[in-house]
Design a protein around this motif. Sequence first.
Motif: not given
Length: 222
Positions: A8-9, A75-77, A126-128, A135-139
Amino acid sequence: MISLPQSGFLAEASPRLRQMLSAQANEVRLERGAVLFKQGDAGDALYVVIDGAMEVSILSLDGRKLSLDLLAPGAIFGEIALFDPGTRTATVTATEPARLLRVLRADVMRELQDHPELAVDMIRLAGQRMRWMGRQLNEQVFLPVPTRVARKLLHLAPRQGAQAGAVRLSQAELAEYVGATREAISKTLAVWKRQGIVDVTRGHVLIRDFPTLEALADPDQI
């Protein structure tokens, strides 16, 4: 000091950032179905997935659930809480028994003051996340359902190992991930099953033909 996964990150994080996260972290264990935090809760920490999987979801204004991502080890969240200590923008739930590391905002801020070079890694994180949300919104807005399904399956399916190509989601759960009805998901998967692209069983989708599914995902559309 807790050992962090090399995925992951974290696979691209600097040794100093990995060291800081490991040194400042406390372990959190969750059973399947446990909610770590809800959309609207106060945020004061970031998390790292060590084992298991975590679902990120939001509720629309009409109360409909939309699953955004399934977070795997590495993953980091929750990092938004480091930059803006407001309320959580999503709900995070364990989809299987999970082990996490929690790093409090106050501890991270203290480390950044002592070691400003760590801020570069945090800004990159944060940029990632912002690019991913874009991308999620566009999809959700612009892409047809089959394209969204193909992209989500490719995103969630492992490419190697005994579980290569396997996505452990029901059709109803997959519908939540792509913002579509269960009927639309069922119709799409039925067509792909006849074409030999996927196999579908109760609670599982198995990708049989990655190249064809990648073509259906059409990454050049956005």
